[in-house]
Design an enzyme around this catalytic site. Structure first.
Site, PDB file in Angstrom:
ATOM      1  N   ASP A   1      46.723  63.620  -0.671  1.00  0.00           N
ATOM      2  CA  ASP A   1      47.570  64.730  -1.121  1.00  0.00           C
ATOM      3  C   ASP A   1      48.893  64.682  -0.357  1.00  0.00           C
ATOM      4  O   ASP A   1      49.078  63.843   0.518  1.00  0.00           O
ATOM      5  CB  ASP A   1      46.850  66.060  -0.866  1.00  0.00           C
ATOM      6  CG  ASP A   1      47.158  67.082  -1.968  1.00  0.00           C
ATOM      7  OD1 ASP A   1      48.184  66.934  -2.660  1.00  0.00           O
ATOM      8  OD2 ASP A   1      46.348  67.999  -2.127  1.00  0.00           O
TER       9      ASP A   1
ATOM     10  N   LYS B   1      39.457  70.937 -11.832  1.00  0.00           N
ATOM     11  CA  LYS B   1      39.204  72.291 -11.316  1.00  0.00           C
ATOM     12  C   LYS B   1      39.575  73.282 -12.397  1.00  0.00           C
ATOM     13  O   LYS B   1      40.651  73.216 -12.963  1.00  0.00           O
ATOM     14  CB  LYS B   1      40.073  72.485 -10.076  1.00  0.00           C
ATOM     15  CG  LYS B   1      39.643  73.592  -9.168  1.00  0.00           C
ATOM     16  CD  LYS B   1      40.303  73.448  -7.797  1.00  0.00           C
ATOM     17  CE  LYS B   1      41.825  73.355  -7.885  1.00  0.00           C
ATOM     18  NZ  LYS B   1      42.445  73.232  -6.543  1.00  0.00           N
TER      19      LYS B   1
ATOM     20  N   ASP C   1      43.006  67.927  -7.766  1.00  0.00           N
ATOM     21  CA  ASP C   1      43.118  68.609  -9.057  1.00  0.00           C
ATOM     22  C   ASP C   1      44.079  67.831  -9.947  1.00  0.00           C
ATOM     23  O   ASP C   1      44.704  66.859  -9.502  1.00  0.00           O
ATOM     24  CB  ASP C   1      43.562  70.077  -8.906  1.00  0.00           C
ATOM     25  CG  ASP C   1      44.931  70.192  -8.289  1.00  0.00           C
ATOM     26  OD1 ASP C   1      45.639  69.183  -8.125  1.00  0.00           O
ATOM     27  OD2 ASP C   1      45.326  71.333  -7.957  1.00  0.00           O
TER      28      ASP C   1
ATOM     29  N   ASP D   1      65.931  90.323  19.821  1.00  0.00           N
ATOM     30  CA  ASP D   1      65.244  89.241  19.111  1.00  0.00           C
ATOM     31  C   ASP D   1      66.181  88.358  18.295  1.00  0.00           C
ATOM     32  O   ASP D   1      65.743  87.446  17.601  1.00  0.00           O
ATOM     33  CB  ASP D   1      64.130  89.800  18.201  1.00  0.00           C
ATOM     34  CG  ASP D   1      63.143  88.702  17.794  1.00  0.00           C
ATOM     35  OD1 ASP D   1      62.696  87.960  18.671  1.00  0.00           O
ATOM     36  OD2 ASP D   1      62.846  88.581  16.590  1.00  0.00           O
ATOM     37  N   ASN D   2      67.500  88.596  18.362  1.00  0.00           N
ATOM     38  CA  ASN D   2      68.441  87.709  17.686  1.00  0.00           C
ATOM     39  C   ASN D   2      68.420  86.335  18.352  1.00  0.00           C
ATOM     40  O   ASN D   2      68.336  86.241  19.575  1.00  0.00           O
ATOM     41  CB  ASN D   2      69.875  88.261  17.784  1.00  0.00           C
ATOM     42  CG  ASN D   2      70.140  89.368  16.789  1.00  0.00           C
ATOM     43  OD1 ASN D   2      69.258  89.752  16.017  1.00  0.00           O
ATOM     44  ND2 ASN D   2      71.351  89.901  16.807  1.00  0.00           N
TER      45      ASN D   2
ATOM     46  N   HIS E   1      56.903  68.109  -2.330  1.00  0.00           N
ATOM     47  CA  HIS E   1      55.682  68.414  -3.094  1.00  0.00           C
ATOM     48  C   HIS E   1      55.799  67.926  -4.541  1.00  0.00           C
ATOM     49  O   HIS E   1      54.869  67.336  -5.087  1.00  0.00           O
ATOM     50  CB  HIS E   1      55.423  69.916  -3.049  1.00  0.00           C
ATOM     51  CG  HIS E   1      54.245  70.329  -3.845  1.00  0.00           C
ATOM     52  ND1 HIS E   1      52.982  69.838  -3.609  1.00  0.00           N
ATOM     53  CD2 HIS E   1      54.108  71.181  -4.894  1.00  0.00           C
ATOM     54  CE1 HIS E   1      52.126  70.363  -4.470  1.00  0.00           C
ATOM     55  NE2 HIS E   1      52.786  71.180  -5.255  1.00  0.00           N
TER      56      HIS E   1
ATOM     57  N   ARG F   1      39.975  77.408 -13.470  1.00  0.00           N
ATOM     58  CA  ARG F   1      40.042  78.797 -13.019  1.00  0.00           C
ATOM     59  C   ARG F   1      39.272  79.632 -14.034  1.00  0.00           C
ATOM     60  O   ARG F   1      39.640  79.689 -15.206  1.00  0.00           O
ATOM     61  CB  ARG F   1      41.494  79.235 -12.943  1.00  0.00           C
ATOM     62  CG  ARG F   1      41.746  80.641 -12.432  1.00  0.00           C
ATOM     63  CD  ARG F   1      43.217  80.869 -12.113  1.00  0.00           C
ATOM     64  NE  ARG F   1      43.626  80.052 -10.973  1.00  0.00           N
ATOM     65  CZ  ARG F   1      43.472  80.441  -9.715  1.00  0.00           C
ATOM     66  NH1 ARG F   1      42.933  81.613  -9.434  1.00  0.00           N
ATOM     67  NH2 ARG F   1      43.852  79.668  -8.736  1.00  0.00           N
TER      68      ARG F   1
END
Lengths: 314, 314, 314, 314, 314, 314
Positions: free
Chosen positions: B220, B194, B171, B39-40, B131, B196
């Site tokens: 977003d 929003k 948010d 799998d290398n 982000h 919590r």
């Protein structure tokens, strides 16, 4: 595990360092700062620090360049004097505001300073309420990042009528911070939707959320000149707000910020001592909460290897 | 100045790389990826790259670990084959979401990946819509950070009735991004506040701002499962919104996100091709704008040393 | 010297880690691995590790990229959580096979991974039977390199008729390893002289050494698909070999390797548990020796500062 | 692309450097080496090297420490004199033999030297026939690794009766190298199966493969004292070998190696000039092939950015 | 704090190392140095050093390159054998003389060696009387820099007539060192004002200061061939000096320096054992003071974390 | 070779930078420096510098910390804006005075600053008359170290009666510098033998050398308060000196140094413009020689790759 913990102050926060040392029941360790006639800074550590676990307290407050250089030179002296571990305790890391490239060809100076601290010998960092939590990732060494939000929220919670309050962010960028603060107090938020009309003109296009008849807490990470806050206060007043509280972790308070804010009718200013506020500047309507117990407990835990994450909710 | 520019794709974005090469009127350079029986991964560069100015395109899309390792191994092969400069072109840097320490003892993986890229030989990075803009500072090499916001705003501006639209953030954390997008379109914003309630329960305590009778653009940086958006759509509908558009730069669209969103009544989904979207997944109501011209122009300017900051408003 | 030893598993070897912890009479420490909807990995360490001496067990087994990224992210979390020392325990370092540049413009990935481990925070490495002993030198940190050869030789030594055995290397490159194994058992060796006729054709030009009437042990560091071994088995049978044993330290056993080898008439397959072999895959004719006692003793000695070189003959 | 190529010799290979410069039609650049009265070495570069592409030729031959230090100091002088790129041309990298940890608490010195070269300013390395190909991975900079195997094979191919030859490896560790050499000549191999009886006694338990009536080429990477070869020659003679040729890339030939080998009946010794062999040591029966054309071509290609991998089959 | 202190000698100062070990009441730890037939050095540490606090004594004396390489290879072996901390104890750091760029395109080799020591694994350095105190700053690790000046001054102070002495510097560059030595003895200085007439001719234009009827101590950091001192002795004699003492910390004494100086009429030569002086070379008129007690005390304090600066006035 | 050379000034030497640009027939490139309300510095480069060869001029003059931070932040901005090479042009590197550890637990700040410059992105340094030439070795990048000694010597040589002059060093530490200056002018030297009586008292025990009836040039690398010079002037007057000239490369001239020196009877003060001296401070009896032609020529040569060592005799 580590031999003797030692705590030094590089000049910016003498009162806070002294308070931390008191909580830890330690003597603050001495160093000598002087200046050559060509304006070069000279630092001498006045106690043996070989194999010691050293904590150096310094906020990046005015004059920032001086305070930073004093911290760097002191760390270099500590390292070369064979300190086992050096923790830079930076209650107010002002350059955290330079955390992104929002104009071409500028420096993300918060990252540069993080690298300079490493170059000068910092092994770890203990800091508080960075402008954005991402700045944590600018450091290539372990960072303990505390918050004074809970401390401030506790203060407001005890006020009568805290149930009728609303937290206000001065722009969309502060919405997240305000939201977390509001959640701690279990009250709603409102946001000023500030629009930049052109490179030179900014206008506040309006307020999102309801403040009518409410007591507002304008909450931010730091307050410097207070100009934005003054604008926000006007907006809130027009929108029917009752009392207006101002609060921030870092009370930079440059120039005549406090008088101007008081004149504009603020009810109370609530800050902490991450920035040194000499006695003569601690005026009426101004509450300074001390972060010394938080920092002292964190230092104790770093020294002994106890968990910090489990205690402080950051 | 630099000899021949070469562009490679490490597997995640074949169509985008090909489109970039077309704009630049270049042949995409070949490499061979294979896998050993254990799998290398094995990578061989199939063209001489000595002293060449190499651009390697790879988004950190599913399967992320595979795509990252392929990029790292390819860069190592390029470096050891004496490429003069290696620019990692990462249209979608997914780990940018792991940009802070919001729980104890986690990794700020966006910084870790930045360091791994450097270890593997990246000399610079070209990326899009991180982000948070602070992630730029995680890199210890020059970064060109482009945005597709203008591209998307242009698309919406041309729609009839764009003057009656409102941009919605799901948010408080997205308020700033939504605000900048709204400003480009010169329309208002609204924010879902929003809250919590506990570690396991989240509730949406309400909507800040006015959407009644308006066409909403939920905006977003990325859309993955779309769960949050579905909640937001309900909130908007209850609040009297008319049409609901969804838009994001990075269309991760995991699982059955698109069918669920269409079912929920979205008017249109507008994304870009920073994440590869095969033809069969490009359904009705879904508009995919290409960032190839932006990336191509940036690559050309990086290669020739022309200014990027003056062109792209990030 | 060091406070509390802690042992973690990053996912590849749950049974082996558990067995090591048992030998050390420790509880394995908990961590939480999850995945965001954009396929990003998230790791949280669930116990305080400040100033602890941490061992993280992870073999680079299928899926290799996933297992590697999980190890890197976990190490980053441990480091940033202030672990005093992090030892990467990698029983099977699969990329050791990519240890040289036998084609133009490829990556010596065994070196790249060594550098990535360092970047992510590894302070030392504990590993077993690297494909070539030179890979040790790829690491820029201390490495303890153990071997299971003695364990396997002891197993064969106890078999009746072990005096009539011969060790077989499947090609000249394996002659040295086979030679050392044969010397431990004090039996002769034979080597398949494999010749590459062209880029696409390989032929086995013959067998060097005598196997007629002998029981053969085909010995290698790892067995994956077993294709080469199947060829060697044919060559040995033609040359008059009696029984054929297969043995390797690392039982990669990809696809249907075991059934094919059994069909081809292997007497027994002897491997270790450096690669995790779930109960359902542990078939008849297959002996799995555990390296847990070796690794546990090495971990104990690394933790206490006792000599390892004097104990393990590598 | 790069300004002027310059070639320097740090003392070990004056004739080879001169030959390389001739092929490249360059003047060798001058430097001055002297020694202070406290035995410190002093090096001065006697030509401007600013922004030049510099190649420094030095083999790690006897006295190795002196030659290494001269190379390191010369590179430091070149770097600090603003050379644009420094390529360490090391035809014989003798420490490549210290490539693994086959005893406790020793140094993998081949890695250490690679790191020292980097510290002193090497940007890349050009070397030949490393003891094991894995040593390539010890360097953290690009390496071009050439082989003289083809050059030597060509020499033997032209001999009458080369079809009746067999390549002999003096132990299992050399089987792979001998195998590749034999394949180039399309002839068989034989291997001496040397066994270590105890820490102090070594015996040669026998020969694997057939040499009866054949002309043997004992082939290795280097020949130093020749003791092992003498043993092998006896084994081959007993086994009925006809002529015995000796060949190696690096002719270290320490002490009275050559006379002893000639006395023992070697037919011919074929080596290259990676190790400097002064005229007076070039005796009868000894053929020294020059690697100057290979190195010169590689240097030319490194300088101009042409492919090396496509030309040299390593 | 640290486990067991261990002291090794890399070959240059067996007597001094043994004397240091005696003062510390320790056994010197064993290592094995050998040489392969290709002149490569091989070092094996013969004791477990895991987590130990190791001190390695080696002066850079003739043959300097050999001694340096032995130190580097030994440190690499110690580090890779998991020593917790390695202090390079270098009583005579000869390359300190190459501390500036006083000609174009030379190496500041004192800095290069400092970097090589770090690359090879040194965590700290303990040295004595560097040619210039600035060389301390070449190291990127903590350095303890002792001086034997007090030791030598004490010796002279006890001589009858020490009040009538004058310290002489052989050129302006040595004026500062001579001045500090003179101040310790509270006697005057004189300086030879040496002028370079051209690149090849040096003349001594005269003596600054008064030596008539005085006993002179020509004082320097090291004495090698003594040629400059011979010139100075002539100048002093012409100027009416009475006795002439010679003194230096480092007695390099190359070639026939001592006989020549004695012939020229020196009264006494006073040096230390930072450079190893075998018994047979310790002639009449030559006093060798031992620095073993100073180094032993420094090693003890480094190990236990006691202050050094407070004890040794450097 | 390099694209366009660009020259920036970080604030300390506007006139010198402008003069250098004039010599090079270049426009100085613009940058914007501002300050946030929390005293953080902000720098924006106002021109594209991609792939450019950038020279940034900044002396470490009062206020030193500010000037240093401005240089570091500007370099970070230049690097992140993809400058190809950044040369820090530091005409006066004031921290060079902190070049050794002459007291316990102090910082060798000249080395620290060198490391900070590297961290912030400097690729090379161009500086003048470092306090000690060893400071060159503190930098881990190429340094061009020029001297203004010849410039100043030329000025004095043209004065009538320069043959009757003597160069005076204010203490033994300055003897070497004074000696080299005297040699350039081919005149004698004299040295003040300053003795420290105790930690608090310094006395000048006398003058070595003859100044009676001579014109003296007190020569040093820098003049700050001038206190030492005032003492020296008294000593010289008592010893019968005629005129007293003062000269230094770096005219720090802190406080009322110049008036005091003039009052004390100095004939003339000769310095250079490495430290910015505004027009209003350029008084009578004060000659400021410009180093702009030297620096401009060096910059030109660095840019084009021509030799500097061959031109400037440092």
């Amino acid at each position: 595990m580590k031999k003797e913990l030692k705590i030094f102050c590089a000049g910016s926060n003498p009162a806070l360092t002294s308070a931390i040392a008191d909580v830890l029941q330690l003597e603050q360790s001495p160093l000598k700062m002087s200046r050559f006639s060509n304006d070069n800074i000279s630092v001498q550590i006045l106690e043996n620090v070989r194999e010691r676990d050293v904590f150096l307290v310094q906020s990046l407050t005015t004059p920032v360049s001086e305070h930073l250089m004093k911290m760097l030179i002191t760390m270099d002296a500590l390292r070369s004097a064979s300190a086992r571990r050096i923790t830079a305790v930076i209650p107010y890391y002002s350059y955290a505001r330079s955390d992104k490239k929002d104009a071409p060809r500028i420096s993300i100076t918060a990252r540069l300073i993080a690298d300079l601290l490493k170059t000068a010998g910092a092994d770890r960092v203990l800091t508080m309420d960075l402008h954005s939590p991402q700045v944590h990732g600018f450091f290539s060494m372990p960072v303990d990042h505390l918050t004074a939000t809970v401390l401030i929220a506790d203060y407001f919670r005890k006020k009568p009528g805290s149930g009728n309050m609303v937290v206000v962010a001065t722009d969309a960028g502060g919405a997240k911070r305000a939201g977390r603060f509001a959640q701690t107090l279990n009250i709603p938020i409102a946001i000023v939707d500030k629009r930049r009309l052109s490179d030179t003109e900014v206008t506040q296009s309006g307020l999102i959320g309801n403040v009518k008849g409410k007591d507002c807490i304008i909450f931010d990470d730091e307050i410097a000149t207070g100009s934005t806050i003054l604008e926000t206060m006007k907006t809130l007043s027009s929108a029917g707000a009752r009392k207006i509280y101002l609060s921030a972790v870092h009370g930079v308070l440059s120039g005549d910020a406090v008088p101007r804010l008081r004149e504009a009718g603020m009810e109370e200013l609530v800050i902490t001592d991450t920035v040194d506020i000499p006695e003569e500047k601690r005026l009426k309507n101004m509450t300074v909460l001390s972060v010394a117990p938080l920092l002292a407990e964190a230092i104790r835990r770093i020294h002994t290897g106890e968990s910090i994450g489990e205690i402080f909710p950051h």
